[in-house]
Design an enzyme around this catalytic site. Sequence first.
Site, PDB file in Angstrom:
ATOM      1  N   ASP A 140     -16.226 -12.187 -23.043  1.00 11.68           N
ATOM      2  CA  ASP A 140     -17.112 -12.098 -21.714  1.00 11.68           C
ATOM      3  C   ASP A 140     -18.598 -12.535 -22.148  1.00 11.68           C
ATOM      4  O   ASP A 140     -19.185 -13.639 -21.498  1.00 11.68           O
ATOM      5  CB  ASP A 140     -16.990 -11.091 -20.716  1.00 11.68           C
ATOM      6  CG  ASP A 140     -15.742 -10.509 -20.308  1.00 11.68           C
ATOM      7  OD1 ASP A 140     -14.890 -11.372 -20.194  1.00 11.68           O
ATOM      8  OD2 ASP A 140     -15.472  -9.434 -19.961  1.00 11.68           O
ATOM      9  N   GLY A 189       0.830  -1.265  -0.247  1.00 12.76           N
ATOM     10  CA  GLY A 189      -0.076   0.008   0.123  1.00 12.76           C
ATOM     11  C   GLY A 189       0.846   1.181  -0.061  1.00 12.76           C
ATOM     12  O   GLY A 189       1.984   1.390   0.290  1.00 12.76           O
ATOM     13  N   CYS A 243       5.021  -6.377   1.888  1.00 14.56           N
ATOM     14  CA  CYS A 243       5.441  -5.035   1.920  1.00 14.56           C
ATOM     15  C   CYS A 243       4.741  -4.284   2.732  1.00 14.56           C
ATOM     16  O   CYS A 243       4.847  -4.433   4.098  1.00 14.56           O
ATOM     17  CB  CYS A 243       5.230  -4.446   0.404  1.00 14.56           C
ATOM     18  SG  CYS A 243       6.318  -3.089   0.249  1.00 14.56           S
ATOM     19  N   TYR A 244       3.704  -3.280   2.480  1.00  7.28           N
ATOM     20  CA  TYR A 244       2.991  -2.570   3.588  1.00  7.28           C
ATOM     21  C   TYR A 244       2.442  -3.443   4.609  1.00  7.28           C
ATOM     22  O   TYR A 244       2.572  -3.333   5.740  1.00  7.28           O
ATOM     23  CB  TYR A 244       1.957  -1.586   2.915  1.00  7.28           C
ATOM     24  CG  TYR A 244       1.006  -0.844   3.954  1.00  7.28           C
ATOM     25  CD1 TYR A 244       1.808   0.480   4.305  1.00  7.28           C
ATOM     26  CD2 TYR A 244       0.106  -1.331   4.516  1.00  7.28           C
ATOM     27  CE1 TYR A 244       1.173   1.346   5.205  1.00  7.28           C
ATOM     28  CE2 TYR A 244      -0.795  -0.284   5.261  1.00  7.28           C
ATOM     29  CZ  TYR A 244      -0.089   0.814   5.697  1.00  7.28           C
ATOM     30  OH  TYR A 244      -0.644   1.623   6.663  1.00  7.28           O
ATOM     31  N   HIS A 292       7.598  -8.189  -3.235  1.00  2.00           N
ATOM     32  CA  HIS A 292       6.348  -8.615  -3.961  1.00  2.00           C
ATOM     33  C   HIS A 292       6.360  -9.880  -4.540  1.00  2.00           C
ATOM     34  O   HIS A 292       6.937  -9.921  -5.771  1.00  2.00           O
ATOM     35  CB  HIS A 292       5.853  -7.350  -4.767  1.00  2.00           C
ATOM     36  CG  HIS A 292       5.609  -6.205  -3.829  1.00  2.00           C
ATOM     37  ND1 HIS A 292       4.336  -6.010  -3.672  1.00  2.00           N
ATOM     38  CD2 HIS A 292       6.485  -5.006  -3.795  1.00  2.00           C
ATOM     39  CE1 HIS A 292       4.332  -5.002  -2.938  1.00  2.00           C
ATOM     40  NE2 HIS A 292       5.419  -4.337  -3.179  1.00  2.00           N
ATOM     41  N   LYS A 310     -10.021 -12.224 -15.840  1.00  4.05           N
ATOM     42  CA  LYS A 310     -10.102 -12.280 -17.545  1.00  4.05           C
ATOM     43  C   LYS A 310      -9.437 -13.840 -17.919  1.00  4.05           C
ATOM     44  O   LYS A 310      -9.998 -14.440 -18.727  1.00  4.05           O
ATOM     45  CB  LYS A 310      -9.457 -11.247 -18.079  1.00  4.05           C
ATOM     46  CG  LYS A 310      -9.812 -11.150 -19.693  1.00  4.05           C
ATOM     47  CD  LYS A 310     -10.851 -10.575 -19.676  1.00  4.05           C
ATOM     48  CE  LYS A 310     -11.395 -10.494 -21.210  1.00  4.05           C
ATOM     49  NZ  LYS A 310     -12.405  -9.643 -21.458  1.00  4.05           N
ATOM     50  N   GLU A 315       4.196 -11.568  -5.942  1.00  2.00           N
ATOM     51  CA  GLU A 315       2.893 -11.604  -7.054  1.00  2.00           C
ATOM     52  C   GLU A 315       3.516 -11.083  -8.052  1.00  2.00           C
ATOM     53  O   GLU A 315       2.949 -11.486  -9.228  1.00  2.00           O
ATOM     54  CB  GLU A 315       1.754 -10.930  -6.497  1.00  2.00           C
ATOM     55  CG  GLU A 315       1.969  -9.102  -6.266  1.00  2.00           C
ATOM     56  CD  GLU A 315       2.509  -8.715  -5.030  1.00  2.00           C
ATOM     57  OE1 GLU A 315       3.092  -9.488  -4.296  1.00  2.00           O
ATOM     58  OE2 GLU A 315       2.554  -7.529  -4.569  1.00  2.00           O
TER      59      GLU A 315
HETATM   60  N1  GLN Z   1       4.553   2.735   1.655  1.00  2.00           N
HETATM   61  C1  GLN Z   1       5.348   1.642   2.138  1.00  2.00           C
HETATM   62  C2  GLN Z   1       6.769   1.898   1.764  1.00  2.00           C
HETATM   63  O1  GLN Z   1       7.333   2.748   1.064  1.00  2.00           O
HETATM   64  C3  GLN Z   1       5.059   0.267   1.372  1.00  2.00           C
HETATM   65  C4  GLN Z   1       5.246   0.083   0.009  1.00  2.00           C
HETATM   66  C5  GLN Z   1       4.594  -1.106  -0.874  1.00  2.00           C
HETATM   67  O2  GLN Z   1       3.876  -1.696  -0.111  1.00  2.00           O
HETATM   68  N2  GLN Z   1       4.977  -1.332  -1.823  1.00  2.00           N
HETATM   69  O3  GLN Z   1       7.783   1.184   2.300  1.00  2.00           O
END
Ligand code: GLN
Length: 514
Positions: free
Chosen positions: A227, A55, A82-83, A169, A370, A171
């Site tokens: 779709d 986030g 991450c966040y 990440h 999709k 993903e």
């Molecule tokens: N904002 C947070 C940071 O800068 C998390 C970033 C993110 O989730 N990609 O570390």
Amino acid sequence: MDREKIVVIDFGGQYNQLVARRVRECHVYCEIYSYRTDLEQIKAMKPKGIILTGGPNSCYEEGAATCEKELFEIGVPVLGLCYGAQLMMQILGGHVCKAPVREYGKIEVTVDQTSKLFENVSEKTICWMSHNDYIEEKAPGFRVIAHTRDCPTAAAQWDEKGLYAIQFHPEVLHTVEGFKMLHNFVYRICGCVGDWKMDAFVETSIRTLREKVGKGKVLCALSGGVDSSVAAVMLSKAVGGQLTCVFVDHGLLRKNEGDEVEEVFGPSGPYDLNFIRVNAQDRFYSKLKGVEEPENKRKIIGEEFIRVFEEEAKKIGAVDFLVQGTIYPDVVESGLGGESAVIKSHHNVGGLPDYVDFKEIIEPLRELFKDEVRQVGLELGISEKLVNRQPFPGPGLGIRIIGEVTPKKVRMVQEADAIYREEIAKAGLDKTIGQYFAALTNMRSVGVMGDERTYDYAVALRAVNTVDFMTAEIAEIPFEVLSKVMNRIINEVKGINRVFYDITSKPPGTIEFE
Ligand code: GLN
């Protein structure tokens, strides 16, 4: 038996839909919910695991997106990304602050291979990082299971509680072994068995639709796109002749496309349904006469579409169900699922429900991404050609003709586009280029052909590659192919005397022209 489910809690990260897609690629069903969702509601879903996304906020800031501490105590494994990882640490007593060195891009991470999360992952592995903050101090109970040169806690875990926090990440495809990590999380840590399979989905859906519809009448607006085609075939398998599909040919389809739709869904096609094709070309052309502004064109085409559909629906009379080809990203992006702020009107047939006499809407693809819709299409036996169709805008060629739309211009762009597609396929590039088409500019210029002065239109060729349609890069088409296309268009399409190749990326351009 209930379908197992992973819940993704969305903190507004740009990859949140990707997280859910990857989990589903592991054959585990997954849904996205905003971080504002009530914890009781989440618990009631009995998830096998929870994933917290990335986030834009810093979790130590006033008013930053957050979640309840109890989320980590419900006895279900939680993976923070991450966040999400930073937030987990902060809530559980660690410390998060601005990192001395921010990391962005592909970074080498050293992982502890004894962690369940990293089973079969190489000790040194490339991961995608994108953060300004970092976990300065992990929360009590956790042990560090990965680090990078600049990030001492690139991942941490608390085995007994099933809590995992990773700074990068998994993903994103740039994280080379990210899929393995997510796979480990859902199978080894959450204990999923993997019951999300498209063949099973098709079977269950058909059965449920059959029960739901009973002896009722079903109406579906068919656009020829992926779709609505997949939805229609599914309904046809469920209730056969109780289904009527109305296909409005607005005269703004690609060359031969109207006939192709009729071949597949019409009486000589393989499906049991009632097919009505409305040839409304002239109505649309006359409404579009003199209209140049793109938004006006869109509006006129959309409204006229509803008019025509409404007239047909009146002839059919009251129906019990109306089918819509809504898919999961539509649900998430309209604010019903995750946290993304974009509100977009997404139906091929916006506003339709007001105009048709029906009792209930059915959206058989509402849970699918999709690529899953495409898989379902293949499961249902729809041809690969149709299932892998490129995205085509609802207003069709209406917005690939810059300025006023006339039947003559429609013919020009259809012919040019068909030649372009044919040559791309001949060169074997049709599987590698994401999306490509011809558009007709509003520019006329002087040329010479057969010693005679011409004053004709210019066509623009577009070809882009995109992963998510949010950004796009131009595709490089070999020069021989381009000149062949140019030659054929100039020779074969009357009214065109110049060919441009559009090299604009997105942003700043868009994929379509209007
Ligand atoms: N904002 C947070 C940071 O800068 C998390 C970033 C993110 O989730 N990609 O570390």
